[in-house]
Design an enzyme around this catalytic site. Structure first.
Site, PDB file in Angstrom:
ATOM      1  N   ASP A 170      12.795  41.450  88.156  1.00 27.18           N
ATOM      2  CA  ASP A 170      13.838  42.404  87.770  1.00 27.18           C
ATOM      3  C   ASP A 170      15.130  42.156  88.544  1.00 27.18           C
ATOM      4  OD1 ASP A 170      15.216  44.531  86.775  1.00 27.18           O
ATOM      5  OD2 ASP A 170      13.999  46.080  87.745  1.00 27.18           O
TER       6      ASP A 170
ATOM      7  N   HIS B 139      12.628  48.512  79.312  1.00 32.61           N
ATOM      8  CA  HIS B 139      12.622  48.737  80.761  1.00 32.61           C
ATOM      9  C   HIS B 139      13.613  49.864  81.062  1.00 32.61           C
ATOM     10  CE1 HIS B 139      12.053  47.576  84.996  1.00 32.61           C
ATOM     11  NE2 HIS B 139      13.352  47.816  85.141  1.00 32.61           N
TER      12      HIS B 139
ATOM     13  N   GLY C  35      19.581  49.231  92.310  1.00 26.01           N
ATOM     14  CA  GLY C  35      20.670  50.202  92.293  1.00 26.01           C
ATOM     15  C   GLY C  35      21.701  49.920  91.214  1.00 26.01           C
TER      16      GLY C  35
ATOM     17  N   MET D  64      11.649  42.623  92.920  1.00 26.57           N
ATOM     18  CA  MET D  64      13.089  42.812  92.735  1.00 26.57           C
ATOM     19  C   MET D  64      13.810  41.540  93.156  1.00 26.57           C
ATOM     20  SD  MET D  64      13.434  45.747  91.388  1.00 26.57           S
ATOM     21  CE  MET D  64      15.219  45.595  91.294  1.00 26.57           C
TER      22      MET D  64
ATOM     23  N   SER E  18      16.629  45.838  79.811  1.00 26.20           N
ATOM     24  CA  SER E  18      16.855  47.025  80.635  1.00 26.20           C
ATOM     25  C   SER E  18      17.924  47.899  79.983  1.00 26.20           C
ATOM     26  CB  SER E  18      17.315  46.626  82.036  1.00 26.20           C
ATOM     27  OG  SER E  18      17.713  47.786  82.727  1.00 26.20           O
TER      28      SER E  18
ATOM     29  N   MET F  88      17.173  56.250  88.660  1.00 30.20           N
ATOM     30  CA  MET F  88      17.729  56.203  90.025  1.00 30.20           C
ATOM     31  C   MET F  88      18.177  57.589  90.457  1.00 30.20           C
ATOM     32  SD  MET F  88      20.176  52.897  89.611  1.00 30.20           S
ATOM     33  CE  MET F  88      19.632  51.401  88.797  1.00 30.20           C
TER      34      MET F  88
ATOM     35  N   MET G  26      13.293  54.367  90.862  1.00 30.30           N
ATOM     36  CA  MET G  26      13.965  54.080  92.129  1.00 30.30           C
ATOM     37  C   MET G  26      14.357  55.417  92.727  1.00 30.30           C
ATOM     38  SD  MET G  26      16.075  50.838  90.704  1.00 30.30           S
ATOM     39  CE  MET G  26      15.678  51.302  89.029  1.00 30.30           C
TER      40      MET G  26
ATOM     41  N   HIS H  77      10.769  52.245  85.610  1.00 27.85           N
ATOM     42  CA  HIS H  77      10.953  51.764  86.987  1.00 27.85           C
ATOM     43  C   HIS H  77      11.633  52.877  87.783  1.00 27.85           C
ATOM     44  CE1 HIS H  77      13.314  48.657  89.680  1.00 27.85           C
ATOM     45  NE2 HIS H  77      12.430  49.358  90.369  1.00 27.85           N
TER      46      HIS H  77
ATOM     47  N   GLY I  54      19.206  40.054  87.629  1.00 27.03           N
ATOM     48  CA  GLY I  54      19.900  38.770  87.557  1.00 27.03           C
ATOM     49  C   GLY I  54      19.215  37.716  86.715  1.00 27.03           C
TER      50      GLY I  54
ATOM     51  N   GLY J 206      18.990  42.938  81.759  1.00 29.26           N
ATOM     52  CA  GLY J 206      19.912  44.010  81.380  1.00 29.26           C
ATOM     53  C   GLY J 206      21.209  43.456  80.872  1.00 29.26           C
ATOM     54  N   SER J 207      22.115  43.131  81.796  1.00 23.41           N
ATOM     55  CA  SER J 207      23.454  42.661  81.423  1.00 23.41           C
ATOM     56  C   SER J 207      23.407  41.437  80.525  1.00 23.41           C
ATOM     57  CB  SER J 207      24.250  42.279  82.674  1.00 23.41           C
ATOM     58  OG  SER J 207      24.097  43.261  83.641  1.00 23.41           O
TER      59      SER J 207
ATOM     60  N   ASP K 238      15.310  52.289  83.899  1.00 17.96           N
ATOM     61  CA  ASP K 238      15.606  52.426  85.324  1.00 17.96           C
ATOM     62  C   ASP K 238      16.017  53.852  85.669  1.00 17.96           C
ATOM     63  OD1 ASP K 238      15.361  49.670  86.311  1.00 17.96           O
ATOM     64  OD2 ASP K 238      17.019  49.241  84.933  1.00 17.96           O
TER      65      ASP K 238
HETATM   66  C1  DX5 Z   1      18.365  47.231  89.164  1.00 19.39           C
HETATM   67  C2  DX5 Z   1      17.485  47.574  87.991  1.00 19.39           C
HETATM   68  C3  DX5 Z   1      17.396  46.500  86.977  1.00 19.39           C
HETATM   69  C4  DX5 Z   1      18.689  46.225  86.270  1.00 19.39           C
HETATM   70  C5  DX5 Z   1      18.704  44.789  85.851  1.00 19.39           C
HETATM   71  O1  DX5 Z   1      18.247  48.218  90.119  1.00 19.39           O
HETATM   72  O2  DX5 Z   1      16.161  47.837  88.437  1.00 19.39           O
HETATM   73  O3  DX5 Z   1      16.376  46.770  86.023  1.00 19.39           O
HETATM   74  O4  DX5 Z   1      18.889  47.052  85.151  1.00 19.39           O
HETATM   75  O5  DX5 Z   1      19.954  44.485  85.373  1.00 19.39           O
HETATM   76  P1  DX5 Z   1      20.519  43.009  85.284  1.00 19.39           P
HETATM   77  O6  DX5 Z   1      19.603  42.254  84.356  1.00 19.39           O
HETATM   78  O7  DX5 Z   1      21.882  43.202  84.762  1.00 19.39           O
HETATM   79  O8  DX5 Z   1      20.481  42.422  86.690  1.00 19.39           O
HETATM   80 ZN    ZN Z   2      14.517  47.922  86.905  1.00 15.57          ZN
END
Ligand code: DX5
Ligand code: ZN
Length: 218
Positions: A175, A33, A142, A137, A8, A37, A68, A66, A177, A197-198, A35
């Site tokens: 998606d 990926h 967010g 999710m 991500s 928002m 949001m 994605h 954690g 992501g992280s 995101d």
């Molecule tokens: C959250 C996003 C995710 C996010 C995942 O709203 O849709 O795609 O970037 O990030 P991690 O992997 O750090 O939870």
């Molecule tokens: Zn996402």
């Protein structure tokens, strides 16, 4: 079927975006990926069209967007023009979800639907045959860096059952954690695509982290 890893970009270093995109290009990752928002559907604003345009210019892999955002129908053709290969909208953001899915496909993209942690799988019963992707999710959307919600496993099982029952070709994406601690259990439960992501971008060696995740899953 090979299990896919989708880093991500939300967790990338935006001052070194091209470097991070090239890292993904040269890694074992499968998808980007992205995101988007709007600060209304979710309590955060990420990035928008010019950023995606810049990402598309360098990204050499499938672009998984994605959304949001509220009322995503307004931007379907825009995202197709910006290079999205897969466009995922939230069930909770669409009044006429069936129409939205058809519009995404008519614009030449694969269609995905994302479900918030509180939304049951059963709401997809009448659209599952039309979908290419369902994004479960595993955090409240967010923000990156949140902890994984364990109830996700139950939902993967239910979705797998629905996909098999309806003979859909839809893929299951998880998606939020995702780490090396839950990746194997997620694919065992039925996940096809893991967004991370992280865990990827905050690691010391993101390329090696992607490679580890890929190995854990396959
Ligand atoms: C959250 C996003 C995710 C996010 C995942 O709203 O849709 O795609 O970037 O990030 P991690 O992997 O750090 O939870
Ligand atoms: Zn996402």
């Amino acid at each position: 079927m090979t299990k896919l890893i989708a880093p991500s970009i939300l967790a990338a270093d935006f001052a070194n975006l091209q470097r991070d995109i090239e890292m993904v290009n040269n890694s074992e990752a499968d998808w980007f990926h992205i995101d988007i928002m709007d600060g209304v559907f979710v309590p955060n604003i990420s990035f928008g069209m010019p950023d995606l345009q810049a990402i598309s210019k360098h990204a050499k892999k499938t672009i998984d967007v994605h959304l949001m955002i509220v009322d995503p129908d307004r931007y379907i053709t825009t995202f197709a023009d910006l290079g999205a290969d897969i466009l995922t909208v939230h069930h909770e953001a669409c009044t006429h979800l069936h129409r939205t899915i058809q519009a995404i496909k008519a614009a030449g993209m694969k269609a995905g639907v994302a479900l918030n942690p509180h939304t049951p799988i059963a709401v997809l019963e009448d659209v599952i045959a039309d979908l290419d992707l369902v994004c479960i999710m595993s955090v409240n959307p967010g923000f990156g860096g949140q902890s994984f919600i364990e109830n996700t496993y139950k939902k993967i099982g239910q979705l797998k059952h629905l996909i098999e029952f309806s003979k859909s070709n839809c893929q299951i994406e998880i998606d939020g954690g995702v780490t090396d601690q839950n990746a194997n259990a997620l694919v065992e439960a039925g996940a096809d695509v893991l967004v991370a992501g992280s865990f990827v971008f905050k690691s010391e060696d993101p390329t090696a982290t992607i490679s580890d995740l890929k190995k854990i899953c396959n």
